[in-house]
Write a protein that holds these residues in place. Sequence first.
Motif, mmCIF file in Angstrom:
data_model
loop_
_atom_site.group_PDB
_atom_site.id
_atom_site.type_symbol
_atom_site.label_atom_id
_atom_site.label_comp_id
_atom_site.label_asym_id
_atom_site.label_seq_id
_atom_site.Cartn_x
_atom_site.Cartn_y
_atom_site.Cartn_z
ATOM 1 N N ILE A 69 4.054 5.437 -5.649
ATOM 2 C CA ILE A 69 3.946 5.423 -7.112
ATOM 3 C C ILE A 69 2.902 6.430 -7.566
ATOM 4 C CG2 ILE A 69 3.195 4.037 -9.097
ATOM 5 C CD1 ILE A 69 4.524 1.620 -7.659
ATOM 6 N N GLU A 70 1.744 6.432 -6.905
ATOM 7 C CA GLU A 70 0.687 7.383 -7.266
ATOM 8 C C GLU A 70 1.170 8.823 -7.097
ATOM 9 O OE1 GLU A 70 -2.586 6.221 -4.787
ATOM 10 O OE2 GLU A 70 -3.197 4.613 -6.133
ATOM 11 N N LYS A 71 1.903 9.100 -6.021
ATOM 12 C CA LYS A 71 2.428 10.441 -5.788
ATOM 13 C C LYS A 71 3.412 10.814 -6.894
ATOM 14 C CE LYS A 71 4.874 13.299 -2.468
ATOM 15 N NZ LYS A 71 5.612 13.349 -1.216
ATOM 16 N N SER A 72 4.274 9.878 -7.243
ATOM 17 C CA SER A 72 5.249 10.130 -8.299
ATOM 18 C C SER A 72 4.563 10.387 -9.636
ATOM 19 C CB SER A 72 6.192 8.921 -8.415
ATOM 20 O OG SER A 72 7.086 9.102 -9.479
ATOM 21 N N VAL A 73 3.541 9.590 -9.928
ATOM 22 C CA VAL A 73 2.797 9.769 -11.177
ATOM 23 C C VAL A 73 2.125 11.128 -11.192
ATOM 24 C CG1 VAL A 73 0.763 8.968 -12.467
ATOM 25 C CG2 VAL A 73 2.458 7.310 -11.662
ATOM 26 N N THR A 74 1.527 11.518 -10.080
ATOM 27 C CA THR A 74 0.857 12.820 -9.988
ATOM 28 C C THR A 74 1.852 13.955 -10.213
ATOM 29 O OG1 THR A 74 -0.787 11.928 -8.462
ATOM 30 C CG2 THR A 74 -0.511 14.313 -8.475
ATOM 31 N N GLU A 115 2.876 13.948 -13.892
ATOM 32 C CA GLU A 115 1.794 14.503 -14.713
ATOM 33 C C GLU A 115 1.746 16.018 -14.586
ATOM 34 O OE1 GLU A 115 -1.637 12.389 -13.298
ATOM 35 O OE2 GLU A 115 -1.484 10.871 -14.872
ATOM 36 N N LEU A 166 2.341 1.608 -3.403
ATOM 37 C CA LEU A 166 1.342 2.142 -4.327
ATOM 38 C C LEU A 166 1.142 3.637 -4.119
ATOM 39 C CD1 LEU A 166 -1.366 -0.673 -4.294
ATOM 40 C CD2 LEU A 166 0.146 -0.059 -6.179
ATOM 41 N N GLU A 167 1.112 4.060 -2.872
ATOM 42 C CA GLU A 167 0.941 5.483 -2.579
ATOM 43 C C GLU A 167 2.119 6.295 -3.113
ATOM 44 O OE1 GLU A 167 0.363 5.594 1.637
ATOM 45 O OE2 GLU A 167 -1.688 4.834 1.492
ATOM 46 N N GLN A 220 0.836 -1.195 0.000
ATOM 47 C CA GLN A 220 0.000 0.000 0.000
ATOM 48 C C GLN A 220 0.873 1.247 0.000
ATOM 49 O OE1 GLN A 220 -3.250 0.143 -0.446
ATOM 50 N NE2 GLN A 220 -3.099 2.353 -0.488
#
Length: 80
Positions: free
Chosen positions: A45-50, A53, A42-43, A39
């Motif tokens: 990765i999501e932060k990095s993707v955000t 972007e 994943l958090e 988890q």
Amino acid sequence: MKHIGTLEELIEILNSDIKKYEKSLTDTDRRIGVVGDDQRLLERIEKSVTETEKKLQESKDSLFEHKKELELLNAALATK
């Protein structure tokens, strides 16, 4: 004496069962820990993707601004 032997066997069986449950609980805790780690991963990765972007959008916006400036310059030169 026969009963004492039977009781000792029952105690051994119960101890064995207790050890199995303890192992199962430990395994379950380990799995929960792994899920927690997943988890957090994943958090991250999501932060990095955000963040990526956002940077890409800023770059895109900047390119559009430069494009507008070049179009204006081109239009100005075409009228001369």
